[in-house]
Design a protein around this motif. Structure first.
Motif, PDB file in Angstrom:
ATOM      1  N   GLY A   1       0.851  -1.036  -0.090  1.00 41.47           N
ATOM      2  CA  GLY A   1      -0.182  -0.104   0.176  1.00 41.47           C
ATOM      3  C   GLY A   1       0.767   1.458   0.139  1.00 41.47           C
TER       4      GLY A   1
ATOM      5  N   LYS B   1       2.633   4.296  -1.019  1.00 40.81           N
ATOM      6  CA  LYS B   1       2.854   4.911  -2.146  1.00 40.81           C
ATOM      7  C   LYS B   1       3.533   6.517  -2.596  1.00 40.81           C
TER       8      LYS B   1
ATOM      9  N   TRP C   1      -0.555   9.563  -3.760  1.00 43.12           N
ATOM     10  CA  TRP C   1      -1.628  10.082  -2.813  1.00 43.12           C
ATOM     11  C   TRP C   1      -3.319   9.719  -3.472  1.00 43.12           C
TER      12      TRP C   1
ATOM     13  N   PRO D   1     -10.470   6.480  -5.901  1.00 40.46           N
ATOM     14  CA  PRO D   1     -10.257   6.746  -5.495  1.00 40.46           C
ATOM     15  C   PRO D   1      -9.300   7.770  -6.086  1.00 40.46           C
TER      16      PRO D   1
ATOM     17  N   ASN E   1     -10.543   6.887   3.752  1.00 39.04           N
ATOM     18  CA  ASN E   1      -9.741   6.447   2.669  1.00 39.04           C
ATOM     19  C   ASN E   1      -8.792   6.861   2.530  1.00 39.04           C
TER      20      ASN E   1
ATOM     21  N   ASP F   1      -4.104   7.333   2.051  1.00 36.01           N
ATOM     22  CA  ASP F   1      -2.774   6.974   1.651  1.00 36.01           C
ATOM     23  C   ASP F   1      -1.199   7.207   2.412  1.00 36.01           C
TER      24      ASP F   1
ATOM     25  N   THR G   1      -4.346  -1.875   2.939  1.00 40.96           N
ATOM     26  CA  THR G   1      -3.538  -1.040   2.109  1.00 40.96           C
ATOM     27  C   THR G   1      -3.324   0.490   1.518  1.00 40.96           C
ATOM     28  N   PHE G   2      -3.673   0.787   3.225  1.00 36.81           N
ATOM     29  CA  PHE G   2      -3.945   2.316   3.306  1.00 36.81           C
ATOM     30  C   PHE G   2      -5.502   2.794   5.088  1.00 36.81           C
TER      31      PHE G   2
ATOM     32  N   TYR H   1      -1.977  14.479   4.978  1.00 36.16           N
ATOM     33  CA  TYR H   1      -1.369  14.702   3.633  1.00 36.16           C
ATOM     34  C   TYR H   1      -0.899  15.925   3.534  1.00 36.16           C
TER      35      TYR H   1
END
Length: 448
Positions: A21, A23, A28, A98, A176, A178, A310-311, A337
């Motif tokens: 997951g 990235k 993201w 996403p 969700n 990343d 994975t997130f 973020y």
């Protein structure tokens, strides 16, 4: 031909599965999910599957959604990385694609709500924005035809008093997000767990139970406190030195199973051990070892306030009106973020103890923004968190066609902290005021 998921022979495969997951920041994305409660316009009763939810799922296919079946029953739709799915009590969920920024998320939510309203209007149905059914008793909520829900429904009776309430009467909005590395995941996990009660207070929207005030701002959040202690909560071990993917997997392996999916059927493995499954000793599939797909299924049955796949999934909020469905991802994207915002958010929470975090989790459902904390209130913490989120969104500088960045979605949250009143507080005021105690007014006031 469908690809076969690899059989798990070593723990390292599960670690690598989660690590996949990771990235780089430009990749993201933001995935937003929200549930909503359906009702029949004339009777105000829940929408049944036959002649109701099924018809809506069939009708939505005019918008190029592809159907997903379990046996003969349509249970979901898929389109361009998004899905519409059926929750246990007929709640309809959009799991968004996403997306790069919150402006796209809001367009996605708006399009979905328009599509659902068009189809629902044709069968005299509607949907409302509440975190918990306002007046419907548990026994009056229709049961949806999905195999995994029957297993969950039966098991819930053994592990808590409110598990069925969670399944049939709650609604949430989630986002969700990343991470770039294990270290980045850990920091985001810790910040989001600590701040999850602040989000719960901001988005509190479930003050009713069976037609009356229930004494809570987020009764949905209260319900999760007594659903299943093995798979819920604030995960204090996430704050332990050395925490990472492996430690989360160790936790997940000790969470009792619900099911194994084989040949289109859900085999009841409730209460059994995934570790036994790894050793080929799970009696419902004797001699078989799990695949990574089985592991993903198991991860999906774990329900802490923040969940790692994975997130990372933010899970602490009641669903709400359109604006709050956009505000929720904006709040978390701003915090997580941007590196400077994430560092500042960590500084805000890093000295909170496990006991303090747990106490907030227990107090916030009842007291909301008025919850006390260290000679302050959650409202004060929400002011600080919103300021950090705004800095993060400003730094991202993702603009819409009007030149506005994503901070535009925080405005309603700003109003909550300015007045000290969440959506739940507003509904309580209406119930005691203009509604004169008439809970049926909720179907007008909260309809999408």
């Amino acid at each position: 031909m469908a690809k076969t998921s690899p059989i798990i022979e070593h723990k390292s495969q599960m670690i690598e599965h989660l690590m996949a997951g990771c990235k780089p920041k430009p990749d993201w994305r933001i995935g937003t999910e929200h549930e909503k409660i359906g009702f029949c316009l004339k009777s105000l009763k829940p929408i049944p599957y036959e002649g109701g939810i099924k018809s809506i799922l069939e009708g939505l296919q005019r918008f190029k959604w592809d159907p997903v079946f379990e046996g003969e029953n349509i249970i979901a739709l898929k389109r361009d990385g998004a899905s519409v799915s059926l929750e246990p009590g007929g709640q309809l969920e959009l799991s968004g694609a996403p997306l790069e920024h919150v402006h796209q998320t809001c367009r996605e939510v708006s399009q979905h709500l328009r599509e659902v309203k068009e189809v629902a209007d044709e069968i005299n149905a509607g949907f409302i924005s509440l975190g918990f059914r306002a007046d419907t008793k548990l026994e009056d909520v229709p049961i949806m035809p999905k195999g995994r829900y029957k297993i969950m429904r039966d098991y819930m009776q053994k592990v808590g008093t409110l598990g069925r309430e969670m399944m049939f009467r709650t609604c949430t909005v989630q986002t969700n997000l990343d991470f770039s590395s294990e270290a980045d995941m850990v920091k985001k996990f810790r910040v989001s767990l600590a701040l999850q009660p602040i989000a719960t207070a901001l988005f509190a929207n479930s003050p009713f139970l069976e037609g009356k005030l229930n004494g809570y701002k987020s009764y949905r959040s209260r319900v999760w406190l007594d659903t299943d202690a093995d798979r819920t909560g604030m995960l204090p071990f996430v704050f332990d030195e050395g925490f990472g993917f492996e430690q989360y997997i160790d936790y997940a392996l000790d969470v009792p199973m619900y099911f194994v999916y084989r040949g289109g059927d859900y085999l009841d493995a409730s209460g059994k051990s995934f570790r036994d499954f790894l050793d080929g000793k799970l009696d419902v599939v004797s001699g078989e070892k799990p695949s990574l797909s089985d592991f993903d299924d198991h991860l999906s049955t774990i329900f802490p306030e923040v969940r790692l796949k994975t997130f990372l999934e933010m899970r602490g909020c009641d669903t709400g009106p359109w604006g709050e469905l956009c505000a929720m991802p904006a709040f978390w994207v701003g915090l997580l973020y941007d590196q400077s915002a994430l560092d500042t958010a960590w500084d805000l929470v890093k000295d909170w103890t496990a006991e303090e975090r747990d106490q907030l989790r227990r107090d916030v459902p009842k007291m909301g923004l008025q919850t006390p904390f260290r000679n302050k209130t959650i409202r004060d913490l929400a002011v600080a968190a919103l300021a950090i989120s705004r800095e993060g969104l400003n730094a991202r500088a993702k603009l819409n066609a009007h030149g506005e960045n994503e901070t535009v979605f925080l405005q309603e949250l700003d109003e909550f902290v300015r007045t000290g009143k969440s959506n739940a507080d507003r509904l309580i005021d209406k119930f005691n005021g203009d509604w004169n105690g008439d809970i049926l007014r909720v179907y007008e006031d909260c309809r999408y």
